[in-house]
Design a protein around this motif. Structure first.
Motif, PDB file in Angstrom:
ATOM      1  N   THR A 166     -10.625  62.088   1.692  1.00 25.39           N
ATOM      2  CA  THR A 166     -10.875  60.730   0.944  1.00 25.39           C
ATOM      3  C   THR A 166     -11.408  59.768   1.756  1.00 25.39           C
ATOM      4  N   ASP A 167     -11.948  58.605   0.890  1.00 30.24           N
ATOM      5  CA  ASP A 167     -12.200  57.428   1.888  1.00 30.24           C
ATOM      6  C   ASP A 167     -11.013  56.433   2.012  1.00 30.24           C
ATOM      7  N   GLN A 168     -11.212  55.361   2.357  1.00 34.24           N
ATOM      8  CA  GLN A 168     -10.263  54.488   2.768  1.00 34.24           C
ATOM      9  C   GLN A 168      -9.169  54.054   1.395  1.00 34.24           C
ATOM     10  N   LYS A 169     -10.083  54.095   0.446  1.00 33.99           N
ATOM     11  CA  LYS A 169      -9.365  53.726  -0.866  1.00 33.99           C
ATOM     12  C   LYS A 169      -8.517  54.984  -1.549  1.00 33.99           C
ATOM     13  N   GLY A 170      -8.751  55.894  -1.094  1.00 38.80           N
ATOM     14  CA  GLY A 170      -8.012  57.295  -1.437  1.00 38.80           C
ATOM     15  C   GLY A 170      -9.109  58.085  -2.396  1.00 38.80           C
ATOM     16  N   TRP A 171     -10.334  57.684  -2.638  1.00 42.53           N
ATOM     17  CA  TRP A 171     -11.348  58.461  -3.331  1.00 42.53           C
ATOM     18  C   TRP A 171     -11.639  59.663  -2.909  1.00 42.53           C
ATOM     19  N   ILE A 172     -11.385  60.767  -3.579  1.00 41.15           N
ATOM     20  CA  ILE A 172     -11.807  62.312  -2.906  1.00 41.15           C
ATOM     21  C   ILE A 172     -13.439  62.254  -2.784  1.00 41.15           C
ATOM     22  N   LEU A 173     -13.671  62.778  -1.656  1.00 36.05           N
ATOM     23  CA  LEU A 173     -15.116  62.930  -1.368  1.00 36.05           C
ATOM     24  C   LEU A 173     -15.557  64.326  -1.902  1.00 36.05           C
ATOM     25  N   TYR A 174     -17.065  64.610  -2.024  1.00 33.94           N
ATOM     26  CA  TYR A 174     -17.544  65.692  -2.519  1.00 33.94           C
ATOM     27  C   TYR A 174     -18.850  66.115  -1.559  1.00 33.94           C
ATOM     28  N   ARG A 175     -19.370  67.235  -1.761  1.00 35.59           N
ATOM     29  CA  ARG A 175     -20.407  67.908  -1.245  1.00 35.59           C
ATOM     30  C   ARG A 175     -21.357  68.391  -2.247  1.00 35.59           C
ATOM     31  N   PHE A 176     -22.908  68.756  -1.886  1.00 39.80           N
ATOM     32  CA  PHE A 176     -23.472  68.845  -3.087  1.00 39.80           C
ATOM     33  C   PHE A 176     -24.340  70.189  -2.526  1.00 39.80           C
TER      34      PHE A 176
ATOM     35  N   ASN B 207     -30.480  65.102  -0.797  1.00 38.20           N
ATOM     36  CA  ASN B 207     -31.290  65.410  -2.096  1.00 38.20           C
ATOM     37  C   ASN B 207     -30.880  64.629  -3.362  1.00 38.20           C
ATOM     38  N   CYS B 208     -29.920  63.787  -3.330  1.00 39.66           N
ATOM     39  CA  CYS B 208     -29.367  62.855  -4.197  1.00 39.66           C
ATOM     40  C   CYS B 208     -29.576  61.520  -4.427  1.00 39.66           C
ATOM     41  N   ASN B 209     -30.766  61.121  -4.944  1.00 40.12           N
ATOM     42  CA  ASN B 209     -31.303  59.704  -5.067  1.00 40.12           C
ATOM     43  C   ASN B 209     -31.339  59.305  -6.679  1.00 40.12           C
ATOM     44  N   GLY B 210     -31.745  58.390  -6.562  1.00 41.71           N
ATOM     45  CA  GLY B 210     -31.924  57.572  -7.955  1.00 41.71           C
ATOM     46  C   GLY B 210     -30.699  57.738  -9.048  1.00 41.71           C
ATOM     47  N   ASP B 211     -30.972  58.386 -10.157  1.00 41.09           N
ATOM     48  CA  ASP B 211     -29.851  58.391 -11.182  1.00 41.09           C
ATOM     49  C   ASP B 211     -28.681  59.111 -10.262  1.00 41.09           C
ATOM     50  N   CYS B 212     -29.161  60.150  -9.835  1.00 43.87           N
ATOM     51  CA  CYS B 212     -27.984  61.103  -9.254  1.00 43.87           C
ATOM     52  C   CYS B 212     -26.952  60.305  -8.176  1.00 43.87           C
ATOM     53  N   ALA B 213     -27.823  59.227  -7.630  1.00 43.61           N
ATOM     54  CA  ALA B 213     -26.838  58.357  -6.465  1.00 43.61           C
ATOM     55  C   ALA B 213     -26.126  57.658  -7.405  1.00 43.61           C
ATOM     56  N   ARG B 214     -26.493  57.074  -8.434  1.00 40.97           N
ATOM     57  CA  ARG B 214     -25.767  56.234  -9.277  1.00 40.97           C
ATOM     58  C   ARG B 214     -24.252  57.021  -9.922  1.00 40.97           C
ATOM     59  N   VAL B 215     -24.213  58.207  -9.958  1.00 43.72           N
ATOM     60  CA  VAL B 215     -23.434  59.042 -10.526  1.00 43.72           C
ATOM     61  C   VAL B 215     -22.627  59.575  -9.172  1.00 43.72           C
ATOM     62  N   TRP B 216     -23.155  59.625  -8.029  1.00 47.96           N
ATOM     63  CA  TRP B 216     -22.708  60.192  -7.121  1.00 47.96           C
ATOM     64  C   TRP B 216     -22.792  59.144  -5.588  1.00 47.96           C
ATOM     65  N   PRO B 217     -22.227  58.200  -5.646  1.00 51.96           N
ATOM     66  CA  PRO B 217     -22.377  57.294  -4.750  1.00 51.96           C
ATOM     67  C   PRO B 217     -22.206  57.940  -3.235  1.00 51.96           C
ATOM     68  N   PRO B 218     -23.280  57.696  -2.531  1.00 50.25           N
ATOM     69  CA  PRO B 218     -23.284  58.426  -1.146  1.00 50.25           C
ATOM     70  C   PRO B 218     -22.354  57.515  -0.284  1.00 50.25           C
ATOM     71  N   ALA B 219     -21.551  58.224   0.502  1.00 51.48           N
ATOM     72  CA  ALA B 219     -20.633  57.691   1.677  1.00 51.48           C
ATOM     73  C   ALA B 219     -21.413  56.837   2.611  1.00 51.48           C
ATOM     74  N   ILE B 220     -21.533  55.593   2.676  1.00 55.09           N
ATOM     75  CA  ILE B 220     -22.181  54.960   3.597  1.00 55.09           C
ATOM     76  C   ILE B 220     -21.590  54.566   4.855  1.00 55.09           C
ATOM     77  N   THR B 221     -22.183  54.550   5.979  1.00 49.94           N
ATOM     78  CA  THR B 221     -21.622  54.112   6.950  1.00 49.94           C
ATOM     79  C   THR B 221     -22.371  53.075   8.053  1.00 49.94           C
ATOM     80  N   ASP B 222     -21.592  52.322   8.579  1.00 52.72           N
ATOM     81  CA  ASP B 222     -22.174  51.495   9.676  1.00 52.72           C
ATOM     82  C   ASP B 222     -22.064  52.218  11.146  1.00 52.72           C
ATOM     83  N   GLY B 223     -21.584  53.279  11.094  1.00 47.19           N
ATOM     84  CA  GLY B 223     -21.399  53.955  12.592  1.00 47.19           C
ATOM     85  C   GLY B 223     -19.957  53.628  13.244  1.00 47.19           C
ATOM     86  N   ASN B 224     -19.124  53.241  12.312  1.00 47.88           N
ATOM     87  CA  ASN B 224     -17.781  52.882  12.897  1.00 47.88           C
ATOM     88  C   ASN B 224     -16.774  53.290  12.116  1.00 47.88           C
TER      89      ASN B 224
END
Length: 219
Positions: free
Chosen positions: A86-96, A107-124
């Motif tokens: 999970t992330d810091q808020k407890g949301w379960i994470l997925y792979r494609f 390969n998930c962009n556009g509408d796909c990324a709106r349904v499946w928001p990517p786990a973005i990092t700043d490196g920390n």
């Protein structure tokens, strides 16, 4: 045509060659210099005197302020599913399945990324129960950096209505809850092949779809 060389131009050329020789690398032969080299070197000198500052690595890598970050990856056990991340808020994470782990590719962009928001990092990103050796990142087409686990880019699912849900399991036959080692968690699969919820409306769009998960889920 006969070329006339004035004393002044001769002195200027000699001065330019002398200047070139003074700052040239070892082995430079001034007698082979063409009359375009002083100009090129003058331009280089001017550029060196006023260099264009390049953005630092940290500045270039910093995501836009409106992009939510995944600041933690946490391995935990949930009912029926077993080991998940999970992330810091407890949301379960997925792979494609349509992504790639070698090399890491999203390969998930556009509408796909709106349904499946990517786990973005700043490196920390902080890790709990997840091996640092398994965690990496991939640069998305918009320049943001997405966390990978075992090489696979990670996502949330907007069809999950609260932390701990895993309604994205098996969606389209290509989306699966990720295990702490980056592999697919296949402990509990839905009957049939669930469909993804509709993309949420963009800012300013009317007619928001209610992401309840619908009747596509039978568990």
């Amino acid at each position: 045509m006969k070329r006339t060389v004035t004393v002044a131009s001769t002195l200027a050329a000699m001065t330019a060659i002398a200047a070139l020789t003074a700052c040239a690398p070892a082995g430079y032969d001034a007698s082979q210099a063409t009359d375009t080299e002083p100009v090129a070197n003058a331009e280089a000198a001017a550029a060196a005197a006023s260099p264009t500052p390049e953005p630092s690595e940290s500045a270039a890598a910093k995501p836009p302020s409106n992009v939510p970050l995944t600041t933690q990856l946490i391995a935990k056990d949930v009912a029926k599913m077993g080991s998940v991340v999970t992330d810091q808020k407890g949301w379960i994470l997925y792979r494609f399945d349509k992504d790639s782990a070698n090399p890491p590719t999203t390969n998930c962009n556009g509408d796909c990324a709106r349904v499946w928001p990517p786990a973005i990092t700043d490196g920390n990103t902080e890790l709990t129960g997840v091996s640092d050796e398994k965690v990496g990142e991939v640069t998305r087409e918009d320049g943001t950096r997405q966390i990978t686990l075992g090489g696979w880019p990670l996502y949330r699912y907007v069809g999950d209505l609260k932390p701990g849900q895993w309604k994205g399991q098996g969606v389209g036959g290509t989306w699966f809850v990720v295990a702490p080692d980056g592999k697919k968690n296949l402990s509990c699969l839905p009957e049939g092949t669930p469909k993804a919820v509709a993309p949420p409306p963009l800012e300013g769009e009317a007619g928001a779809a209610e992401n309840t998960g619908g009747d596509a889920y039978s568990y």
